[in-house]
Write a protein that holds these residues in place. Structure first.
Motif, PDB file in Angstrom:
ATOM      1  N   SER A  97       0.829  -1.209   0.000  1.00  0.00           N
ATOM      2  CA  SER A  97       0.000   0.000   0.000  1.00  0.00           C
ATOM      3  C   SER A  97       0.864   1.260   0.000  1.00  0.00           C
ATOM      4  N   PHE A  98       2.173   1.109   0.339  1.00  0.00           N
ATOM      5  CA  PHE A  98       3.092   2.239   0.285  1.00  0.00           C
ATOM      6  C   PHE A  98       3.480   2.487  -1.178  1.00  0.00           C
ATOM      7  N   ASP A  99       3.804   3.731  -1.494  1.00  0.00           N
ATOM      8  CA  ASP A  99       4.275   3.988  -2.854  1.00  0.00           C
ATOM      9  C   ASP A  99       5.700   3.466  -3.028  1.00  0.00           C
ATOM     10  N   GLY A 100       6.151   3.397  -4.266  1.00  0.00           N
ATOM     11  CA  GLY A 100       7.457   2.813  -4.553  1.00  0.00           C
ATOM     12  C   GLY A 100       8.591   3.518  -3.840  1.00  0.00           C
ATOM     13  N   HIS A 101       8.540   4.842  -3.754  1.00  0.00           N
ATOM     14  CA  HIS A 101       9.600   5.596  -3.085  1.00  0.00           C
ATOM     15  C   HIS A 101       9.665   5.253  -1.602  1.00  0.00           C
ATOM     16  N   ALA A 102       8.481   5.138  -0.957  1.00  0.00           N
ATOM     17  CA  ALA A 102       8.458   4.812   0.468  1.00  0.00           C
ATOM     18  C   ALA A 102       9.005   3.409   0.716  1.00  0.00           C
ATOM     19  N   ARG A 103       8.689   2.474  -0.161  1.00  0.00           N
ATOM     20  CA  ARG A 103       9.206   1.111   0.015  1.00  0.00           C
ATOM     21  C   ARG A 103      10.725   1.074  -0.151  1.00  0.00           C
ATOM     22  N   LYS A 104      11.238   1.869  -1.084  1.00  0.00           N
ATOM     23  CA  LYS A 104      12.701   1.923  -1.253  1.00  0.00           C
ATOM     24  C   LYS A 104      13.373   2.502  -0.014  1.00  0.00           C
ATOM     25  N   ARG A 105      12.786   3.555   0.534  1.00  0.00           N
ATOM     26  CA  ARG A 105      13.329   4.148   1.759  1.00  0.00           C
ATOM     27  C   ARG A 105      13.295   3.155   2.915  1.00  0.00           C
ATOM     28  N   LEU A 106      12.190   2.393   2.994  1.00  0.00           N
ATOM     29  CA  LEU A 106      12.066   1.408   4.060  1.00  0.00           C
ATOM     30  C   LEU A 106      13.149   0.340   3.935  1.00  0.00           C
ATOM     31  N   LEU A 107      13.399  -0.089   2.714  1.00  0.00           N
ATOM     32  CA  LEU A 107      14.446  -1.083   2.486  1.00  0.00           C
ATOM     33  C   LEU A 107      15.810  -0.524   2.890  1.00  0.00           C
ATOM     34  N   PHE A 134      22.723  -9.762   4.879  1.00  0.00           N
ATOM     35  CA  PHE A 134      21.752  -8.848   4.286  1.00  0.00           C
ATOM     36  C   PHE A 134      21.457  -9.217   2.831  1.00  0.00           C
ATOM     37  N   CYS A 135      22.519  -9.595   2.105  1.00  0.00           N
ATOM     38  CA  CYS A 135      22.326 -10.002   0.719  1.00  0.00           C
ATOM     39  C   CYS A 135      21.471 -11.259   0.624  1.00  0.00           C
ATOM     40  N   ASP A 136      21.675 -12.190   1.576  1.00  0.00           N
ATOM     41  CA  ASP A 136      20.863 -13.408   1.576  1.00  0.00           C
ATOM     42  C   ASP A 136      19.401 -13.098   1.869  1.00  0.00           C
ATOM     43  N   ALA A 137      19.170 -12.105   2.754  1.00  0.00           N
ATOM     44  CA  ALA A 137      17.790 -11.780   3.149  1.00  0.00           C
ATOM     45  C   ALA A 137      17.101 -10.843   2.164  1.00  0.00           C
ATOM     46  N   LEU A 138      17.884 -10.209   1.280  1.00  0.00           N
ATOM     47  CA  LEU A 138      17.319  -9.197   0.390  1.00  0.00           C
ATOM     48  C   LEU A 138      16.168  -9.706  -0.478  1.00  0.00           C
ATOM     49  N   PRO A 139      16.266 -10.877  -1.132  1.00  0.00           N
ATOM     50  CA  PRO A 139      15.124 -11.338  -1.937  1.00  0.00           C
ATOM     51  C   PRO A 139      13.834 -11.460  -1.142  1.00  0.00           C
ATOM     52  N   LEU A 140      13.948 -11.942   0.122  1.00  0.00           N
ATOM     53  CA  LEU A 140      12.745 -12.084   0.948  1.00  0.00           C
ATOM     54  C   LEU A 140      12.179 -10.716   1.315  1.00  0.00           C
ATOM     55  N   LEU A 141      13.067  -9.766   1.630  1.00  0.00           N
ATOM     56  CA  LEU A 141      12.599  -8.417   1.946  1.00  0.00           C
ATOM     57  C   LEU A 141      11.887  -7.789   0.754  1.00  0.00           C
ATOM     58  N   LEU A 142      12.467  -7.977  -0.424  1.00  0.00           N
ATOM     59  CA  LEU A 142      11.830  -7.446  -1.630  1.00  0.00           C
ATOM     60  C   LEU A 142      10.468  -8.071  -1.852  1.00  0.00           C
ATOM     61  N   ARG A 143      10.351  -9.357  -1.544  1.00  0.00           N
ATOM     62  CA  ARG A 143       9.066 -10.045  -1.724  1.00  0.00           C
ATOM     63  C   ARG A 143       8.016  -9.493  -0.774  1.00  0.00           C
ATOM     64  N   ILE A 144       8.428  -9.277   0.485  1.00  0.00           N
ATOM     65  CA  ILE A 144       7.485  -8.734   1.475  1.00  0.00           C
ATOM     66  C   ILE A 144       7.025  -7.338   1.068  1.00  0.00           C
ATOM     67  N   LEU A 145       7.975  -6.534   0.563  1.00  0.00           N
ATOM     68  CA  LEU A 145       7.664  -5.159   0.206  1.00  0.00           C
ATOM     69  C   LEU A 145       6.980  -5.032  -1.145  1.00  0.00           C
ATOM     70  N   GLY A 146       6.796  -6.167  -1.846  1.00  0.00           N
ATOM     71  CA  GLY A 146       6.174  -6.105  -3.161  1.00  0.00           C
ATOM     72  C   GLY A 146       7.089  -5.537  -4.216  1.00  0.00           C
ATOM     73  N   MET A 147       8.393  -5.622  -3.996  1.00  0.00           N
ATOM     74  CA  MET A 147       9.388  -5.147  -4.957  1.00  0.00           C
ATOM     75  C   MET A 147      10.148  -6.363  -5.463  1.00  0.00           C
ATOM     76  N   GLU A 148       9.693  -6.921  -6.580  1.00  0.00           N
ATOM     77  CA  GLU A 148      10.259  -8.172  -7.075  1.00  0.00           C
ATOM     78  C   GLU A 148      11.736  -7.997  -7.411  1.00  0.00           C
ATOM     79  N   PRO A 149      12.600  -8.989  -7.050  1.00  0.00           N
ATOM     80  CA  PRO A 149      14.031  -8.893  -7.367  1.00  0.00           C
ATOM     81  C   PRO A 149      14.237  -8.812  -8.866  1.00  0.00           C
ATOM     82  N   ARG A 150      15.238  -8.045  -9.274  1.00  0.00           N
ATOM     83  CA  ARG A 150      15.564  -7.945 -10.687  1.00  0.00           C
ATOM     84  C   ARG A 150      16.296  -9.201 -11.140  1.00  0.00           C
ATOM     85  N   ALA A 151      16.012  -9.616 -12.363  1.00  0.00           N
ATOM     86  CA  ALA A 151      16.664 -10.808 -12.901  1.00  0.00           C
ATOM     87  C   ALA A 151      18.140 -10.531 -13.138  1.00  0.00           C
TER      88      ALA A 151
END
Length: 676
Positions: free
Chosen positions: A624-634, A659-676
């Motif tokens: 529900s947060f905008d993309g900028h807010a999700r990036k700041r949260l990350l 942190f790198c290992d947890a990053l994909p899961l964080l992106l998933r929670i935040l609705g920011m799909e990892p880049r291929a």
């Protein structure tokens, strides 16, 4: 068959047919003109020639006891029937409609609707299709166009109509020989026409002309015998040349719709279907709305609407347009009042797409589009009154009497005040006060407060009973404050979502209302609901968010309440609490580091099964947060881990790897799909 009778078979709204009918009438000079149509329209025929009559127009036949049962008889400038009426009127010749009465059609339509039996008869096949097949043409439309429409008034009109009659007689005879049943209703309609034709032959000594649909010619004549887009000029010229060339290649006297369409597609639209559809809408179909002469008798509501349209300078058009109104001007207020009142009697000529009146600017934007069926709606609204104002007021009172919903009644109060129906507004306020006493639906009560407070806060361009409205809002707010906590126990998901929306609107409206006593009681209720374990988690989450945003509780108290509702709670309950708590925006956890750490710790403590169960709610919360807010949260989460590493809790390299290992899961929670 009497030699004085000439039956002209036409295609309704066919320009070529209209031209042929005029030419045939000039040649035959009949004493009387008979037209396929309901005889109830006979009284309106003399008005056809009046200067104020501008097609397209229509006669409307409806049942007095149920105006929804209605029939249109439309006429365009190029309708053969309209041209026949004009010809007869200009020469003072008698005109008569010869079809069966509209009352019969309405009664049979009602019978079909009420009966489950197969009263409705199957549609007949088009006899022109069989003629087209024999002539080597694609369909009946093309055949008729070549025979009549594209010929216009060229050649001998009498011979053309005779050829039409002979061809259709043959086609109809072949269809009947092949076992195709003629619908019983058509047989009866044609019997009505024959009776009227015979009557006209008895009453008049001269020639009698009957203008009917071409399908009816065969049976009627046979039985009478047995009984007796923007483009350049160059493109337009090219399109015209192309259409003429196509007509020549196809051995046509002049281009038809098919040739015009192909030429427009190639030369004007460059193969673009969207542009072609615009041309078809504007040119082939048309957007003109006709006008009725002032001397033509109309039902009272239609006449009053015409007066309103002149007063407000609003012309009905079958074209979607947008207008901006300034309600501080007499002209703008008049237009707004008319459109709002029509909405109350279910005639949505205008759709309100923007209204700034609730913010003090007194401006509205409307999208307008007139549709023919609004004439039926006017007839239906006659049960409420004979003027627009009277009908709108009585329709409002009728809706109020039929509902017990507090929010619907509140909307009706607002609607009545907006259209300057003070009497109706006062009556609905009384009805709302009665319904509010002992009302058990707190969500409905909450929803009712917002529109009423909006009127009090920002006002309208009309007069309003302010004291009665303030008393009503106060009474509703007292009921809400008293029952909100107990009414929030054990809510299911749907009820909880409805309650959250109503609570947000109520909380904002109460702040605008400006009653300190009511506001203080409501804030105490927020704290009580938060401490009540039976209150739905989603409601509790919103309560905590409001206590935090209003700075009623400090950060430590908010953090303690947050922990109590998340730590150790089932994932679905904790997730529901978190979702509503975060729904007000991301700033609450971006600016409050302890609270962010609490959310982080709760997530880290979830087991794999609990995390999987809570994941949908978590995604819904953070997306529900905008993309900028999700990036700041990350970034904040990553920064927090780096700060912890710098303090010596873990080695920097190990922290970076974690942190790198947890990053994909964080992106998933935040609705920011990892880049291929």
């Amino acid at each position: 068959m009497d030699d004085r009778l000439h039956v002209l078979g036409v295609r309704h709204h066919g320009p070529g047919s209209a031209a042929l009918v005029r030419a045939a009438l000039d040649r035959l000079d009949p004493a009387v003109v008979l037209i396929e149509g309901a005889p109830e329209g006979d009284a309106l025929v003399p008005y056809a020639a009046h200067a104020g009559m501008k097609p397209p127009i229509a006669m409307l036949f409806y049942a007095a006891e149920d105006a929804r049962a209605a029939i249109f008889a439309p006429f365009a400038e190029f309708s053969p029937e309209w041209q026949a009426m004009l010809w007869a009127s200009s020469r003072q010749r008698s005109v008569r409609f010869i079809d069966w009465p509209a009352a019969v059609s309405l009664a049979l339509t009602k019978l079909d609707a009420e009966s489950e039996s197969d009263h409705a008869e199957a549609a007949r096949s088009d006899p022109l299709d069989s003629l087209a097949e024999a002539a080597g043409m694609s369909n009946g439309e093309a055949f008729w166009n070549g025979l009549v429409e594209e010929a216009g008034d060229a050649g001998d009109p009498i011979a053309t109509f005779a050829a039409v009659g002979d061809a259709l007689s043959e086609a109809r005879a072949r269809a009947e020989a092949d076992g195709e049943a003629i619908p019983l209703r058509e047989i009866r309609r044609e019997a009505f026409m024959r009776l009227n034709i015979r009557q006209a032959l008895k009453e008049h000594e001269g020639t009698v002309v009957a203008v009917v649909g071409a399908w009816h010619v065969a049976r009627t004549a046979a039985l009478m015998r047995s009984e007796g887009h923007a483009a350049s000029t160059a493109s337009a010229i090219e399109a015209a040349r192309f259409a003429l060339s196509l007509a020549a290649l196809r051995d046509l006297a002049m281009p038809g719709l098919a040739e015009m369409r192909e030429a427009a597609m190639a030369a004007l639209c460059h193969g673009d279907d969207i542009a072609l559809k615009m041309i078809e809408r504007r040119l082939y179909v048309g957007e003109t709305v006709g006008e009725i002469d002032e001397r033509v008798p109309q039902m009272p509501l239609a006449r009053d609407l015409g007066l309103w349209q002149k007063k407000a300078r609003l012309k009905p058009e079958d074209l979607e347009t947008e207008i901006r109104l300034d309600l501080r001007t007499e002209a703008g207020l008049s237009k707004s009042t008319l459109l709002h009142r029509l909405g109350l009697i279910k005639i949505p000529w205008g759709t309100l797409i923007e209204a700034d009146g609730g913010r003090g600017t007194f401006r509205e934007m409307w999208r307008l589009s007139w549709r023919p069926e609004f004439s039926i709606a006017l007839a239906e609204a006659l049960i409420f009154g004979v003027t627009i104002e009277e009908a709108a007021g009585n329709a409002t009172l009728d809706r109020a009497a039929r509902t017990s919903s507090i929010s619907e009644l509140a909307d009706l109060v607002r609607a009545a005040l907006v259209v300057d129906l003070a009497g109706a507004a006062t009556a609905v306020i009384g009805r709302l006060q009665e319904a509010a006493v002992g009302a058990g639906d707190i969500t409905d009560l909450m929803k009712a407060v917002s529109p009423l407070v909006g009127i009090l806060r920002y006002g309208t361009a009309r007069k309003m009973p302010e004291d009665a409205l303030r008393a009503l809002v106060t009474a509703l707010a007292v009921e809400v404050n008293a029952g909100a906590r107990h009414a929030s126990h054990q809510l299911d998901d749907d009820a909880a979502r409805a309650r959250l929306a109503a609570m947000r609107a109520y909380d904002e409206a109460l702040g605008l209302f400006g009653d300190d006593g009511l506001t203080e009681v409501w804030r105490r209720q927020l704290a009580l609901m938060l401490d009540d374990d039976q209150v739905a988690p989603a409601v509790a989450g919103l309560c905590l968010r409001r206590l935090h945003d209003l700075r009623i509780w400090d950060e430590a108290t908010v953090a303690a309440a947050f922990s109590r509702h998340t730590v150790g709670q089932p994932p679905l309950l904790a997730g529901g609490f978190l979702e509503s708590f975060l729904s007000g925006g991301a700033e609450i956890i971006l600016q409050d580091r302890p609270l962010l750490n609490l959310v982080d710790a709760w997530l880290c403590d979830l087991g794999e099964e609990d995390f999987t169960e809570a994941l949908p709610l978590l995604r819904r919360s953070f997306t529900s947060f905008d993309g900028h807010a999700r990036k700041r949260l990350l970034d904040e989460i990553g920064k927090g881990m780096r700060e912890t590493a710098g303090a010596g809790a873990v080695e920097r390299d190990a922290d970076s790897a974690a942190f790198c290992d947890a990053l994909p899961l964080l992106l998933r929670i935040l609705g920011m799909e990892p880049r291929a």
